[in-house]
Design a protein around this motif. Structure first.
Motif: not given
Length: 320
Positions: A76-103
Motif C-alpha cells: 500500500y502507499k501508506d502504513r496500515l493500522d492494526k485494526e485494518y490489517t486484522e479485518k482484511l485478514l478476516d475478509e481474505l479468510d472468507y474470500k479464500f475459505e482458508f478454514n472451511k471444512d469440506y470433510s
DNA sequence: CATCAGGGCCCTG
DNA sequence: CAGGGCCCTGAT
C-alpha cells in the motif's frame, strides 16, 4: 484512472486448516484471463479493494496440502493500522475459505464412481473468489450474450480506460473501476469501446449496486439473497447463479448454460446433452451437493487440459 | 459480400 | 410467458 506504485507494508504467515491445496485454491484455469490477477505455481498477486483502500496482495505458498502455510504480504502507499490489517485478514479468510471444512462432502462421496477420484486428487481445493460483489457484477455483464474472445477484448478496453493500475513486487495489476467513477462517464464514451448495449448495463448496475446494503446481504438466506440480486439491472438467472456461488459461497446450481451442457454430459458420462435430463440426473444422485460434484469434476478436466493441452477438450473449453 | 450465432436480459404485448 | 431487440465480432 489511477496509477500508483505500492510498497510492502505488512506481512504475516497464516496456517489454513488442512487439507488445503494452494494452487487449486487460488487459481481457476477455466476463468477467462484478465490482468487483475497474476498466478504462478505457489504464488499469487492480486489487487483488492477493501474499505475504500486499494491494496496489492501477494501470497506465497510455504506449505503442503496436509500442512498448509502461506506468507501473506500487503502492499500500500501508506502504513496500515492494526485494526485494518486484522479485518482484511478476516475478509481474505472468507474470500479464500482458508478454514472451511469440506470433510463431510469428501467422506460422503470419496467412494463415488464418478467423483471419487477427483475428490482424492483435489482434496483441499476451496471455493475461492477474489472479486467482490461489484467486480463480479461487472464481469457478469462482460460475459453476457457474447463469446470469450470478445469478453477478453471488452475487459481489456474497460480496464485500460477506467480501471486503476497498481504496481507492486514488480507486477502491474489492474483493479476494476469503482461504481462512483464509472457513473461519471457518459454512456456514449463507454460505447466507443465497443461494449455495445452493455454500456447502459454497467451504468444502471452501478447505480443499483450503490443502493444495496452489502453487509446485510451476506446474512440473507439463499432465496432472499437471490431476490435482492435479481433487483440489479442486468442480473438474470444465469448471472445470479454465478454470483451466489462465487461471491457468497452458496451451493447453487440451477442453470446449465447450453454451451456447458456438452461438458457436463462428458463429466457425468451421460449420453444426453439435454440440460433438463442432466439436471435431473444431478438432483437424483447428488441433491444439494450437486454444485460441488460439478465443481470437482470440472476442475479436474480444466487442470488436466491446462497441463496437457488435450485436443478433445479444446473444443469444449474454447477459451483455454 | 451478406448473414448469423454467440456464457442473457429487459421489455412489451 | 413468448419473443423481439440489443451490440460487436468472427465464422461461413
Amino acid at each position: 484512472m489511477m496509477k500508483q506504485k505500492l510498497k510492502k507494508v505488512y506481512s504475516k504467515v497464516i496456517f489454513p486448516s488442512a487439507p488445503y491445496n494452494f494452487d487449486y485454491s487460488v487459481h481457476n484455469p477455466s476463468h477467462f484471463p484478465a490482468p487483475v490477477v497474476h498466478w504462478e505455481s505457489g504464488k499469487l498477486w492480486f489487487s483488492f479493494r477493501f474499505e475504500n483502500k486499494l491494496i496489492g496482495i501477494k501470497f506465497t505458498n510455504q506449505g503442503i496440502t496436509t500442512k498448509p502455510e502461506i506468507l501473506v504480504e500487503f502492499y500500500y502507499k501508506d502504513r496500515l493500522d492494526k485494526e485494518y490489517t486484522e479485518k482484511l485478514l478476516d475478509e481474505l479468510d472468507y474470500k479464500f475459505e482458508f478454514n472451511k471444512d469440506y470433510s463431510e462432502f469428501y467422506n460422503k462421496f470419496k467412494e463415488d464412481k464418478l467423483v471419487g477420484k477427483a475428490i482424492e486428487k483435489f482434496s483441499g481445493m476451496k471455493n475461492f473468489c477474489i472479486e467482490n460483489l461489484y467486480e463480479y457484477l461487472m464481469i457478469a455483464i462482460l460475459l453476457q450474450n457474447t463469446n470469450v474472445k470478445r469478453t477478453v477484448n471488452m475487459t481489456k478496453a474497460m480496464l485500460e480506460n477506467y480501471g486503476d493500475l497498481i504496481e507492486f513486487d514488480n507486477k502491474k495489476i489492474y483493479s476494476i473501476w469503482t461504481p462512483k467513477n464509472i457513473l461519471r462517464i457518459p454512456e456514449q464514451e463507454l460505447r466507443n469501446l465497443k461494449v455495445g448495449y452493455r454500456a447502459k448495463n454497467f451504468l444502471r448496475a452501478s447505480e443499483d449496486y450503490l443502493k444495496m446494503d452489502k453487509i446485510y446481504m451476506r446474512k440473507l438466506m439463499d432465496n432472499e439473497l437471490k431476490k435482492e440480486l435479481l433487483k440489479i439491472y442486468g442480473v438474470g438467472p444465469a448471472s445470479v447463479d454465478y454470483i451466489m456461488d462465487g461471491v457468497y459461497h452458496r451451493k447453487i446450481l440451477n442453470v446449465i448454460p447450453p454451451w456447458e451442457s456438452k461438458i457436463y454430459s462428458k463429466l457425468l458420462k451421460l449420453k444426453t446433452t439435454d440440460t433438463k435430463e442432466i439436471m435431473n440426473f444431478l438432483d437424483k444422485n447428488y441433491g444439494k451437493d450437486k454444485s460441488l460434484v460439478i465443481k470437482y469434476l470440472f476442475m479436474d478436466l480444466a487442470w488436466k487440459h491446462k497441463l496437457e493441452n488435450i485436443e478433445e477438450i479444446k473444443k469444449l473449453l474454447p477459451y483455454t
